[in-house]
Design a protein around this motif. Structure first.
Motif, PDB file in Angstrom:
ATOM      1  N   LEU A  56       2.798   5.459  -9.440  1.00  0.00           N
ATOM      2  CA  LEU A  56       2.159   4.235  -9.330  1.00  0.00           C
ATOM      3  C   LEU A  56       2.394   3.701  -7.909  1.00  0.00           C
ATOM      4  N   ALA A  57       1.136   3.392  -7.375  1.00  0.00           N
ATOM      5  CA  ALA A  57       1.141   2.666  -6.072  1.00  0.00           C
ATOM      6  C   ALA A  57       1.298   1.289  -6.240  1.00  0.00           C
ATOM      7  N   ASP A  58       1.615   0.656  -5.237  1.00  0.00           N
ATOM      8  CA  ASP A  58       1.681  -0.723  -5.043  1.00  0.00           C
ATOM      9  C   ASP A  58       1.243  -1.355  -3.713  1.00  0.00           C
ATOM     10  N   VAL A  59       1.132  -2.916  -3.830  1.00  0.00           N
ATOM     11  CA  VAL A  59       0.762  -3.420  -2.525  1.00  0.00           C
ATOM     12  C   VAL A  59       1.237  -4.953  -2.569  1.00  0.00           C
ATOM     13  N   VAL A 134       8.783   5.576  -1.274  1.00  0.00           N
ATOM     14  CA  VAL A 134       9.471   4.684  -0.308  1.00  0.00           C
ATOM     15  C   VAL A 134       8.263   4.353   0.683  1.00  0.00           C
ATOM     16  N   VAL A 135       7.975   2.998   0.629  1.00  0.00           N
ATOM     17  CA  VAL A 135       7.120   2.644   1.416  1.00  0.00           C
ATOM     18  C   VAL A 135       7.550   1.339   2.572  1.00  0.00           C
ATOM     19  N   THR A 136       7.051   1.238   3.478  1.00  0.00           N
ATOM     20  CA  THR A 136       7.330   0.266   4.406  1.00  0.00           C
ATOM     21  C   THR A 136       6.380  -0.690   4.430  1.00  0.00           C
ATOM     22  N   GLY A 153       6.721  -4.303  13.324  1.00  0.00           N
ATOM     23  CA  GLY A 153       5.851  -3.126  13.975  1.00  0.00           C
ATOM     24  C   GLY A 153       6.132  -1.930  13.293  1.00  0.00           C
ATOM     25  N   HIS A 154       5.366  -1.128  13.573  1.00  0.00           N
ATOM     26  CA  HIS A 154       5.158   0.165  12.932  1.00  0.00           C
ATOM     27  C   HIS A 154       6.612   1.058  12.995  1.00  0.00           C
ATOM     28  N   ASP A 155       7.035   1.417  14.038  1.00  0.00           N
ATOM     29  CA  ASP A 155       8.137   2.262  14.324  1.00  0.00           C
ATOM     30  C   ASP A 155       9.389   1.375  13.849  1.00  0.00           C
ATOM     31  N   ARG A 157       9.566  -0.511  11.497  1.00  0.00           N
ATOM     32  CA  ARG A 157       9.745  -0.552  10.049  1.00  0.00           C
ATOM     33  C   ARG A 157      10.533   0.632   9.508  1.00  0.00           C
ATOM     34  N   TYR A 158      10.078   1.863  10.175  1.00  0.00           N
ATOM     35  CA  TYR A 158      10.819   3.026   9.684  1.00  0.00           C
ATOM     36  C   TYR A 158      12.256   3.050   9.879  1.00  0.00           C
ATOM     37  N   GLU A 159      12.595   2.083  11.208  1.00  0.00           N
ATOM     38  CA  GLU A 159      14.281   2.095  11.308  1.00  0.00           C
ATOM     39  C   GLU A 159      14.995   1.091  10.339  1.00  0.00           C
ATOM     40  N   GLN A 226       7.699   9.953  -0.252  1.00  0.00           N
ATOM     41  CA  GLN A 226       7.451   9.116   0.814  1.00  0.00           C
ATOM     42  C   GLN A 226       5.919   9.604   1.128  1.00  0.00           C
ATOM     43  N   ALA A 227       5.144   8.705   1.634  1.00  0.00           N
ATOM     44  CA  ALA A 227       3.861   8.952   2.074  1.00  0.00           C
ATOM     45  C   ALA A 227       3.535   8.330   3.511  1.00  0.00           C
ATOM     46  N   GLY A 228       2.913   9.140   4.302  1.00  0.00           N
ATOM     47  CA  GLY A 228       2.387   8.569   5.632  1.00  0.00           C
ATOM     48  C   GLY A 228       3.065   9.566   6.709  1.00  0.00           C
ATOM     49  N   THR A 229       2.116  10.392   7.318  1.00  0.00           N
ATOM     50  CA  THR A 229       2.490  11.327   8.339  1.00  0.00           C
ATOM     51  C   THR A 229       2.277  11.096   9.518  1.00  0.00           C
ATOM     52  N   SER A 230       2.397   9.882  10.160  1.00  0.00           N
ATOM     53  CA  SER A 230       2.446   9.590  11.560  1.00  0.00           C
ATOM     54  C   SER A 230       3.659  10.278  12.024  1.00  0.00           C
ATOM     55  N   ALA A 231       4.033  10.282  13.312  1.00  0.00           N
ATOM     56  CA  ALA A 231       5.138  11.054  13.950  1.00  0.00           C
ATOM     57  C   ALA A 231       6.210  10.351  13.435  1.00  0.00           C
ATOM     58  N   LYS A 232       6.481   9.074  13.133  1.00  0.00           N
ATOM     59  CA  LYS A 232       7.616   8.475  12.716  1.00  0.00           C
ATOM     60  C   LYS A 232       7.805   8.693  10.983  1.00  0.00           C
ATOM     61  N   GLY A 233       6.465   8.651  10.570  1.00  0.00           N
ATOM     62  CA  GLY A 233       6.411   8.800   8.995  1.00  0.00           C
ATOM     63  C   GLY A 233       6.991  10.031   8.750  1.00  0.00           C
ATOM     64  N   SER A 234       6.360  11.210   9.501  1.00  0.00           N
ATOM     65  CA  SER A 234       7.203  12.364   9.138  1.00  0.00           C
ATOM     66  C   SER A 234       8.481  12.755   9.442  1.00  0.00           C
ATOM     67  N   VAL A 244       6.532  14.728  -0.575  1.00  0.00           N
ATOM     68  CA  VAL A 244       5.962  14.149   0.348  1.00  0.00           C
ATOM     69  C   VAL A 244       4.296  13.991   0.004  1.00  0.00           C
ATOM     70  N   PHE A 245       3.662  12.790  -0.221  1.00  0.00           N
ATOM     71  CA  PHE A 245       2.232  12.499  -0.609  1.00  0.00           C
ATOM     72  C   PHE A 245       1.583  12.792   0.683  1.00  0.00           C
ATOM     73  N   ILE A 246       0.616  13.646   0.722  1.00  0.00           N
ATOM     74  CA  ILE A 246      -0.281  13.527   1.998  1.00  0.00           C
ATOM     75  C   ILE A 246      -1.623  13.427   1.875  1.00  0.00           C
ATOM     76  N   HIS A 336      -0.588  -0.518  11.242  1.00  0.00           N
ATOM     77  CA  HIS A 336      -1.007  -0.250   9.874  1.00  0.00           C
ATOM     78  C   HIS A 336      -0.637   1.224   9.637  1.00  0.00           C
ATOM     79  N   GLY A 337      -1.348   1.914   8.872  1.00  0.00           N
ATOM     80  CA  GLY A 337      -1.309   3.308   8.567  1.00  0.00           C
ATOM     81  C   GLY A 337      -1.782   4.266   9.333  1.00  0.00           C
ATOM     82  N   GLN A 338      -0.804   4.956  10.143  1.00  0.00           N
ATOM     83  CA  GLN A 338      -1.363   5.787  11.273  1.00  0.00           C
ATOM     84  C   GLN A 338      -2.019   7.039  10.689  1.00  0.00           C
ATOM     85  N   SER A 339      -1.555   7.730   9.807  1.00  0.00           N
ATOM     86  CA  SER A 339      -2.082   8.636   9.184  1.00  0.00           C
ATOM     87  C   SER A 339      -3.694   8.578   8.670  1.00  0.00           C
ATOM     88  N   LEU A 340      -3.838   7.460   8.085  1.00  0.00           N
ATOM     89  CA  LEU A 340      -5.252   7.229   7.760  1.00  0.00           C
ATOM     90  C   LEU A 340      -5.942   6.934   8.709  1.00  0.00           C
TER      91      LEU A 340
HETATM   92  C1  LIG Z   1      -1.441   9.125   0.186  1.00  0.00           C
HETATM   93  C2  LIG Z   1      -1.135   7.685   0.643  1.00  0.00           C
HETATM   94  C3  LIG Z   1      -0.616   6.789  -0.223  1.00  0.00           C
HETATM   95  C4  LIG Z   1       0.021   5.762  -0.085  1.00  0.00           C
HETATM   96  N1  LIG Z   1       0.474   4.508  -1.122  1.00  0.00           N
HETATM   97  C5  LIG Z   1       0.963   3.558  -0.441  1.00  0.00           C
HETATM   98  C6  LIG Z   1       1.301   2.519  -1.749  1.00  0.00           C
HETATM   99  O1  LIG Z   1       1.117   2.724  -2.898  1.00  0.00           O
HETATM  100  N2  LIG Z   1       1.631   1.404  -1.324  1.00  0.00           N
HETATM  101  C7  LIG Z   1       2.083   1.184   0.166  1.00  0.00           C
HETATM  102  O2  LIG Z   1       2.399   0.066   0.411  1.00  0.00           O
HETATM  103  N3  LIG Z   1       1.643   2.116   1.079  1.00  0.00           N
HETATM  104  C8  LIG Z   1       1.305   3.381   0.635  1.00  0.00           C
HETATM  105  N4  LIG Z   1       0.729   4.175   1.696  1.00  0.00           N
HETATM  106  C9  LIG Z   1       1.226   3.759   2.942  1.00  0.00           C
HETATM  107  C10 LIG Z   1       2.350   4.514   3.628  1.00  0.00           C
HETATM  108  O3  LIG Z   1       3.522   4.480   2.940  1.00  0.00           O
HETATM  109  C11 LIG Z   1       2.751   4.238   4.999  1.00  0.00           C
HETATM  110  O4  LIG Z   1       3.126   2.763   5.006  1.00  0.00           O
HETATM  111  C12 LIG Z   1       1.573   4.230   5.963  1.00  0.00           C
HETATM  112  O5  LIG Z   1       0.767   5.427   5.752  1.00  0.00           O
HETATM  113  C13 LIG Z   1       1.962   4.189   7.163  1.00  0.00           C
HETATM  114  O6  LIG Z   1       2.858   5.357   7.600  1.00  0.00           O
HETATM  115  P1  LIG Z   1       2.208   6.187   8.653  1.00  0.00           P
HETATM  116  O7  LIG Z   1       1.806   5.793   9.937  1.00  0.00           O
HETATM  117  O8  LIG Z   1       3.277   7.291   9.003  1.00  0.00           O
HETATM  118  O9  LIG Z   1       0.914   6.913   7.974  1.00  0.00           O
HETATM  119  C14 LIG Z   1       0.177   5.408   1.299  1.00  0.00           C
HETATM  120  C15 LIG Z   1      -0.183   6.296   2.347  1.00  0.00           C
HETATM  121  C16 LIG Z   1      -0.518   7.542   2.000  1.00  0.00           C
HETATM  122  C17 LIG Z   1      -0.821   8.382   2.971  1.00  0.00           C
END
Ligand SMILES: Cc1cc2nc3c(=O)[nH]c(=O)nc-3n(C[C@H](O)[C@H](O)[C@H](O)COP(=O)(O)O)c2cc1C
Length: 467
Positions: A56-59, A134-136, A153-155, A157-159, A226-234, A244-246, A336-340
């Motif tokens: 289950l995702a969330d925002v 686990v999301v940040t 800030g991005h990094d 948040r991971y701390e 965990q999801a998010g594969t930036s340098a800090k994320g991974s 890990v969700f990629i 925001h999300g660096q992997s996306l």
């Molecule tokens: C496939 C995928 C699913 C994600 N699902 C959520 C989510 O449900 N809720 C959320 O707040 N962030 C979600 N994220 C965001 C990540 O948790 C993370 O905060 C974001 O990708 C930034 O990390 P990054 O810079 O390492 O990519 C998702 C990211 C990815 C790639």
């Protein structure tokens, strides 16, 4: 035995998850998301399909980056309205025996003490079937909802997340000894106070005395996603995550990320196989290829381009409404999300104009892997991608709910089973972690930092709460 495919369904407690606009399709039942029966039926369907878990995702705020406004997201129903994912889990657990539940929660806005207790409660009620994604949290709107002017800030948040987990590990793993609860009726002794410990955590971001209020649950620490594969994320994933969700649609880029996470996990003293990886997958299938293609064309006619653009803008921090279509979008690190953000920029085969990116985003399933085909073709492609990417499985997203999953379970699962790459029955394991990783007791392995960090910091020095 051939490598087995792991499957989760990727969902959200809202009428519009990733298939933007599809709530309006006559076969779609998403607007029933407020009905408990909707979730009970979904859970039973997934258990029939022998899925590992419902993910289950969330925002925590409105997607307001696109054109700097809330209205488009509200108008299109893009992850708003959105209800709490945690609340629906206990009910689903009562109608299932094996299905796991992976719940998204943010380390930036939760408080670790209260959160750890809610997760322990869920792990008890589900008998060890709980996972935590686990999301940040990236959104300014989410920050504004939680007393901040702007997001952390991005990094950084991971701390914060790192310390949040440390607190949780101490509560889950060390605060209560296994045999603390004695239930000795003769001596009126419910719990032995010498076996329940304060954690006295005083860190940069959190201060938590403990003891944990819940007694040890079947898994203690929930299975960690965990999801998010930036340098800090991974790096964070490699340290903490078991799954890990990629995202992304290029098998070679996914392979790079899978290898990177495994390499980093080894550097943190873990075994590469202690991390399972999942791709994002959309499958539209029918009895024939033509039927699948007809369905895809029909679904596509409902897809909201604006919904997809505003979702992408909010996730990446790139406001696509502010560019002209012939401009090239360049990767710049974002909060925001660096992997996306990398998906259509530095991870693309060639530089893309904003017009090209908009076109790609306007198609169903563009953020991940997509298969439109007959059941054999779907099974072939899934097998092929498992080999090409090194993934262990997929989080399957729905286009029309629950039709997408019904089709998949009815038509594709039997083929995966015949090929010996998917379970026919659930095993006898009692927790979600054991299903994925084996092991005797459903707890984290000794190599995981949850165990050695909390032991090192508390271990022999843990103070019984009675002192
Ligand atoms: C496939 C995928 C699913 C994600 N699902 C959520 C989510 O449900 N809720 C959320 O707040 N962030 C979600 N994220 C965001 C990540 O948790 C993370 O905060 C974001 O990708 C930034 O990390 P990054 O810079 O390492 O990519 C998702 C990211 C990815 C790639």
């Amino acid at each position: 035995m051939k490598k087995q495919i792991h499957l989760n369904a990727f969902e959200m407690n809202c009428p519009g998850h990733l298939a933007h606009g599809l709530w309006a399709h006559p076969e779609d039942e998403r607007t029933r998301y407020k009905d408990l029966t909707y979730w009970l039926e979904l859970a039973q369907l997934l258990e029939k399909g022998k899925f590992d878990a419902l993910f289950l995702a969330d925002v925590l705020g409105v997607y307001d980056v696109y054109g700097n406004g809330n209205d488009p997201a509200i108008r299109r129903g893009v992850q708003i309205p959105a209800n709490d994912p945690m609340m629906i889990i206990p009910a689903m657990a009562t109608v299932t025996q094996h299905l796991g539940f992976a719940l998204t929660a943010s380390t930036t806005y939760e408080q670790p003490f209260a959160f750890a207790r809610r997760m322990s409660t869920l792990d008890h009620l589900t008998k060890g079937r709980i996972a935590w994604n686990v999301v940040t949290s990236t959104l300014r709107s989410a920050a504004n909802n939680h007393g901040l002017d702007k997001p952390v800030g991005h990094d950084d948040r991971y701390e914060v997340a790192d310390e949040f987990l440390k607190v949780c590990y101490k509560l889950w793993e060390q605060s209560w000894e296994d045999d603390a609860v004695v239930k000795d009726w003769d001596n009126h002794l419910y719990t032995d106070p010498d076996k329940v410990h304060f954690i006295d955590h005083k860190g940069k971001y959190f201060s938590v005395a403990g003891p944990h209020l819940s007694e040890p649950s079947p898994q203690r620490t929930p299975l960690l996603y965990q999801a998010g594969t930036s340098a800090k994320g991974s790096e964070f994933a490699a340290k903490h995550a078991e799954c890990v969700f990629i995202g992304g649609h290029r098998p070679d880029v996914i392979r790079r990320d899978v290898e990177e996470i495994r390499r980093k996990a080894v550097a943190f003293g873990r075994q590469p196989e202690q991390v399972k990886t999942y791709g994002l997958l959309t499958v539209v299938t029918g009895r024939t290829k033509e039927e699948a293609e007809r369905k895809f064309a029909d679904y596509s006619s409902y897809f909201s381009e604006e919904g997809a653009l505003l979702h992408y803008s909010a996730n990446t921090g790139y406001d696509l409404s502010a560019y002209s279509d012939d401009e090239y979008l360049e990767y710049v690190p974002t909060d925001h999300g660096q992997s996306l953000a990398a998906l259509f920029t530095k991870d693309a085969v060639k530089p893309q104009t904003v017009g090209e990116i908009k076109k790609a985003l306007s198609s169903i399933g563009s953020r991940g892997l997509l298969i439109v085909g007959d059941p054999e073709e779907v099974a072939d492609r899934m097998e092929q991608w498992m080999v090409e990417t090194g993934l262990d499985g997929f989080n399957l997203t729905q286009v029309v709910t629950p039709g997408t999953l019904q089709d998949f379970i009815e038509l594709v699962i039997p083929i995966l089973q015949q090929r010996g790459i998917y379970r026919r029955e659930y095993g006898t394991e009692s927790t979600l972690r054991q299903r994925l990783f084996g092991g005797q007791d459903g707890k984290l392995p000794a190599e995981h930092r949850a165990i050695h960090i909390s032991r090192r910091e508390l271990g022999h020095d843990a103070i019984p709460q009675s002192k």
